[in-house]
Design a protein around this motif. Sequence first.
Motif, PDB file in Angstrom:
ATOM      1  N   ALA A 179     -41.548 -12.807  -7.647  1.00  0.00           N
ATOM      2  CA  ALA A 179     -40.990 -13.295  -6.385  1.00  0.00           C
ATOM      3  C   ALA A 179     -41.148 -12.253  -5.282  1.00  0.00           C
ATOM      4  O   ALA A 179     -41.462 -12.590  -4.138  1.00  0.00           O
ATOM      5  N   ALA A 180     -40.938 -10.990  -5.612  1.00  0.00           N
ATOM      6  CA  ALA A 180     -41.065  -9.924  -4.621  1.00  0.00           C
ATOM      7  C   ALA A 180     -42.491  -9.800  -4.105  1.00  0.00           C
ATOM      8  O   ALA A 180     -42.716  -9.478  -2.934  1.00  0.00           O
ATOM      9  N   VAL A 181     -43.463 -10.057  -4.969  1.00  0.00           N
ATOM     10  CA  VAL A 181     -44.860 -10.012  -4.552  1.00  0.00           C
ATOM     11  C   VAL A 181     -45.172 -11.149  -3.588  1.00  0.00           C
ATOM     12  O   VAL A 181     -45.863 -10.971  -2.577  1.00  0.00           O
ATOM     13  N   LEU A 182     -44.656 -12.337  -3.890  1.00  0.00           N
ATOM     14  CA  LEU A 182     -44.961 -13.531  -3.091  1.00  0.00           C
ATOM     15  C   LEU A 182     -44.151 -13.599  -1.804  1.00  0.00           C
ATOM     16  O   LEU A 182     -44.542 -14.299  -0.865  1.00  0.00           O
ATOM     17  N   GLY A 183     -43.026 -12.919  -1.735  1.00  0.00           N
ATOM     18  CA  GLY A 183     -42.170 -12.962  -0.563  1.00  0.00           C
ATOM     19  C   GLY A 183     -40.716 -13.034  -0.958  1.00  0.00           C
ATOM     20  O   GLY A 183     -40.141 -12.063  -1.430  1.00  0.00           O
ATOM     21  N   ALA A 184     -40.103 -14.212  -0.788  1.00  0.00           N
ATOM     22  CA  ALA A 184     -38.701 -14.406  -1.167  1.00  0.00           C
ATOM     23  C   ALA A 184     -38.465 -15.862  -1.567  1.00  0.00           C
ATOM     24  O   ALA A 184     -37.640 -16.555  -0.971  1.00  0.00           O
ATOM     25  N   PRO A 185     -39.155 -16.336  -2.607  1.00  0.00           N
ATOM     26  CA  PRO A 185     -39.012 -17.743  -2.993  1.00  0.00           C
ATOM     27  C   PRO A 185     -37.732 -18.065  -3.748  1.00  0.00           C
ATOM     28  O   PRO A 185     -37.386 -19.244  -3.895  1.00  0.00           O
ATOM     29  N   LEU A 186     -37.021 -17.058  -4.244  1.00  0.00           N
ATOM     30  CA  LEU A 186     -35.847 -17.312  -5.080  1.00  0.00           C
ATOM     31  C   LEU A 186     -34.539 -17.006  -4.360  1.00  0.00           C
ATOM     32  O   LEU A 186     -33.523 -16.740  -5.012  1.00  0.00           O
ATOM     33  N   THR A 187     -34.531 -17.086  -3.043  1.00  0.00           N
ATOM     34  CA  THR A 187     -33.327 -16.746  -2.296  1.00  0.00           C
ATOM     35  C   THR A 187     -32.206 -17.751  -2.510  1.00  0.00           C
ATOM     36  O   THR A 187     -31.038 -17.452  -2.300  1.00  0.00           O
ATOM     37  N   HIS A 188     -32.564 -18.978  -2.935  1.00  0.00           N
ATOM     38  CA  HIS A 188     -31.546 -20.000  -3.213  1.00  0.00           C
ATOM     39  C   HIS A 188     -31.621 -20.370  -4.701  1.00  0.00           C
ATOM     40  O   HIS A 188     -32.330 -19.721  -5.474  1.00  0.00           O
ATOM     41  N   ASP A 189     -30.904 -21.414  -5.125  1.00  0.00           N
ATOM     42  CA  ASP A 189     -30.822 -21.786  -6.535  1.00  0.00           C
ATOM     43  C   ASP A 189     -32.215 -22.009  -7.137  1.00  0.00           C
ATOM     44  O   ASP A 189     -33.080 -22.628  -6.512  1.00  0.00           O
ATOM     45  N   PHE A 190     -32.383 -21.527  -8.356  1.00  0.00           N
ATOM     46  CA  PHE A 190     -33.670 -21.711  -9.022  1.00  0.00           C
ATOM     47  C   PHE A 190     -33.484 -21.845 -10.523  1.00  0.00           C
ATOM     48  O   PHE A 190     -32.445 -21.485 -11.080  1.00  0.00           O
ATOM     49  N   VAL A 227     -35.855 -24.547  -6.893  1.00  0.00           N
ATOM     50  CA  VAL A 227     -37.088 -23.770  -6.995  1.00  0.00           C
ATOM     51  C   VAL A 227     -37.291 -23.516  -8.478  1.00  0.00           C
ATOM     52  O   VAL A 227     -36.333 -23.257  -9.214  1.00  0.00           O
ATOM     53  N   ILE A 228     -38.533 -23.624  -8.947  1.00  0.00           N
ATOM     54  CA  ILE A 228     -38.797 -23.497 -10.384  1.00  0.00           C
ATOM     55  C   ILE A 228     -39.746 -22.341 -10.638  1.00  0.00           C
ATOM     56  O   ILE A 228     -40.787 -22.220  -9.972  1.00  0.00           O
ATOM     57  N   CYS A 229     -39.383 -21.508 -11.573  1.00  0.00           N
ATOM     58  CA  CYS A 229     -40.228 -20.395 -12.003  1.00  0.00           C
ATOM     59  C   CYS A 229     -40.692 -20.682 -13.426  1.00  0.00           C
ATOM     60  O   CYS A 229     -39.864 -20.907 -14.313  1.00  0.00           O
ATOM     61  N   LEU A 230     -41.997 -20.708 -13.634  1.00  0.00           N
ATOM     62  CA  LEU A 230     -42.567 -21.032 -14.941  1.00  0.00           C
ATOM     63  C   LEU A 230     -43.093 -19.780 -15.629  1.00  0.00           C
ATOM     64  O   LEU A 230     -43.917 -19.047 -15.078  1.00  0.00           O
ATOM     65  N   TYR A 231     -42.617 -19.554 -16.856  1.00  0.00           N
ATOM     66  CA  TYR A 231     -43.159 -18.508 -17.714  1.00  0.00           C
ATOM     67  C   TYR A 231     -44.144 -19.160 -18.693  1.00  0.00           C
ATOM     68  O   TYR A 231     -44.054 -20.345 -18.995  1.00  0.00           O
ATOM     69  N   ASN A 232     -45.071 -18.365 -19.229  1.00  0.00           N
ATOM     70  CA  ASN A 232     -46.020 -18.826 -20.247  1.00  0.00           C
ATOM     71  C   ASN A 232     -46.711 -20.129 -19.835  1.00  0.00           C
ATOM     72  O   ASN A 232     -46.680 -21.120 -20.576  1.00  0.00           O
ATOM     73  N   PRO A 233     -47.342 -20.159 -18.666  1.00  0.00           N
ATOM     74  CA  PRO A 233     -47.869 -21.429 -18.159  1.00  0.00           C
ATOM     75  C   PRO A 233     -49.119 -21.944 -18.855  1.00  0.00           C
ATOM     76  O   PRO A 233     -49.389 -23.143 -18.810  1.00  0.00           O
ATOM     77  N   VAL A 235     -45.489 -18.437 -12.484  1.00  0.00           N
ATOM     78  CA  VAL A 235     -45.739 -19.469 -11.480  1.00  0.00           C
ATOM     79  C   VAL A 235     -44.432 -19.846 -10.775  1.00  0.00           C
ATOM     80  O   VAL A 235     -43.380 -19.944 -11.412  1.00  0.00           O
ATOM     81  N   PHE A 236     -44.522 -20.081  -9.475  1.00  0.00           N
ATOM     82  CA  PHE A 236     -43.357 -20.440  -8.668  1.00  0.00           C
ATOM     83  C   PHE A 236     -43.626 -21.740  -7.931  1.00  0.00           C
ATOM     84  O   PHE A 236     -44.665 -21.882  -7.262  1.00  0.00           O
ATOM     85  N   ILE A 237     -42.710 -22.703  -8.051  1.00  0.00           N
ATOM     86  CA  ILE A 237     -42.803 -23.980  -7.344  1.00  0.00           C
ATOM     87  C   ILE A 237     -41.610 -24.084  -6.404  1.00  0.00           C
ATOM     88  O   ILE A 237     -40.455 -23.972  -6.829  1.00  0.00           O
ATOM     89  N   GLY A 238     -41.874 -24.292  -5.121  1.00  0.00           N
ATOM     90  CA  GLY A 238     -40.811 -24.300  -4.138  1.00  0.00           C
ATOM     91  C   GLY A 238     -39.950 -25.559  -4.174  1.00  0.00           C
ATOM     92  O   GLY A 238     -40.258 -26.527  -4.881  1.00  0.00           O
ATOM     93  N   ASN A 239     -38.862 -25.534  -3.382  1.00  0.00           N
ATOM     94  CA  ASN A 239     -38.035 -26.724  -3.222  1.00  0.00           C
ATOM     95  C   ASN A 239     -38.283 -27.318  -1.835  1.00  0.00           C
ATOM     96  O   ASN A 239     -39.245 -26.955  -1.152  1.00  0.00           O
ATOM     97  N   GLU A 240     -37.422 -28.223  -1.385  1.00  0.00           N
ATOM     98  CA  GLU A 240     -37.652 -28.896  -0.108  1.00  0.00           C
ATOM     99  C   GLU A 240     -37.568 -27.951   1.089  1.00  0.00           C
ATOM    100  O   GLU A 240     -38.134 -28.237   2.148  1.00  0.00           O
ATOM    101  N   GLN A 241     -36.874 -26.826   0.928  1.00  0.00           N
ATOM    102  CA  GLN A 241     -36.728 -25.882   2.035  1.00  0.00           C
ATOM    103  C   GLN A 241     -37.778 -24.767   2.034  1.00  0.00           C
ATOM    104  O   GLN A 241     -37.937 -24.059   3.025  1.00  0.00           O
ATOM    105  N   THR A 242     -38.474 -24.589   0.935  1.00  0.00           N
ATOM    106  CA  THR A 242     -39.434 -23.490   0.820  1.00  0.00           C
ATOM    107  C   THR A 242     -40.558 -23.653   1.838  1.00  0.00           C
ATOM    108  O   THR A 242     -41.063 -24.759   2.052  1.00  0.00           O
TER     109      THR A 242
END
Length: 246
Positions: free
Chosen positions: A117-128, A156-162, A221-228
């Motif tokens: 998340a830190a590399v990509l910016g701040a995608p996990l600032t809200h519930d995930f 927001v969804i974070c996927l491990y082992n994709p 992998v990171f998948i955003g929500n409606e606000q991302t």
Amino acid sequence: MQKLTVIGLGPGAGLDLTLRAREAIESSDLIVGYTAYIALIRDAFPHKEMVSTGMKKEVDRCRLAVEAAVSGKTTAVVCSGDSGIYGMAGLIYEVAQDYPPIDIEVVPGITAACGGAAVLGAPLTHDFAVISLSDLLTPWEKIERRLRAAAEADFVICLYNPRSRSRADMLRRACDILLAAKGGDTPCGYVKNIGREGQTSVVLSLSQLRDCEDVDMFTTVFIGNEQTKLLNGKLVTPRGYLQREE
């Protein structure tokens, strides 16, 4: 009482190794871990006795560590990322039930969700939600239910082992489930080799992610929500502070 410490090394086992983790390693007589993780720290702690085991030897590794602790050695088990998030901490507690009591301490580390998340910016600032796509220990049907529930709840969804060689279509199947509840233009991103040599990151849409081939077991992998949204090329999920002041 003899002591066993379960230590999270963080991503890459280098710059993100915490002071507490470093001190725990230094105070241990024996370091036990997966072969790849022991290799990451061997040069930094050349004076320490280390024992490693390969893939799918998690139970053997934990039994070895518990038995060493019971015998009187101050022992540490090391894990990549965080020791309690897809790490060995839970298994250590389970295995230790078969042995005389020992003092178990869990030392947290920076997990891939935080590092990526830190590399990509701040995608996990809200519930995930964090979900592993590996079906080695969890039935795929249950993974599907978790994906569907997280998507419908707009986490927001974070996927491990994709993806792995034997599970090459898992990410595509996961994206198909998410696309039933999320738009194809949903901002997404992924980071490969977090904190290690060859680290790369990509920002893309959910539709593009579905057909992406450049994802493997070393990718988060990171998948955003409606606000991302994308802000200056970075993936950001607002918490809502500015909106509250409007």
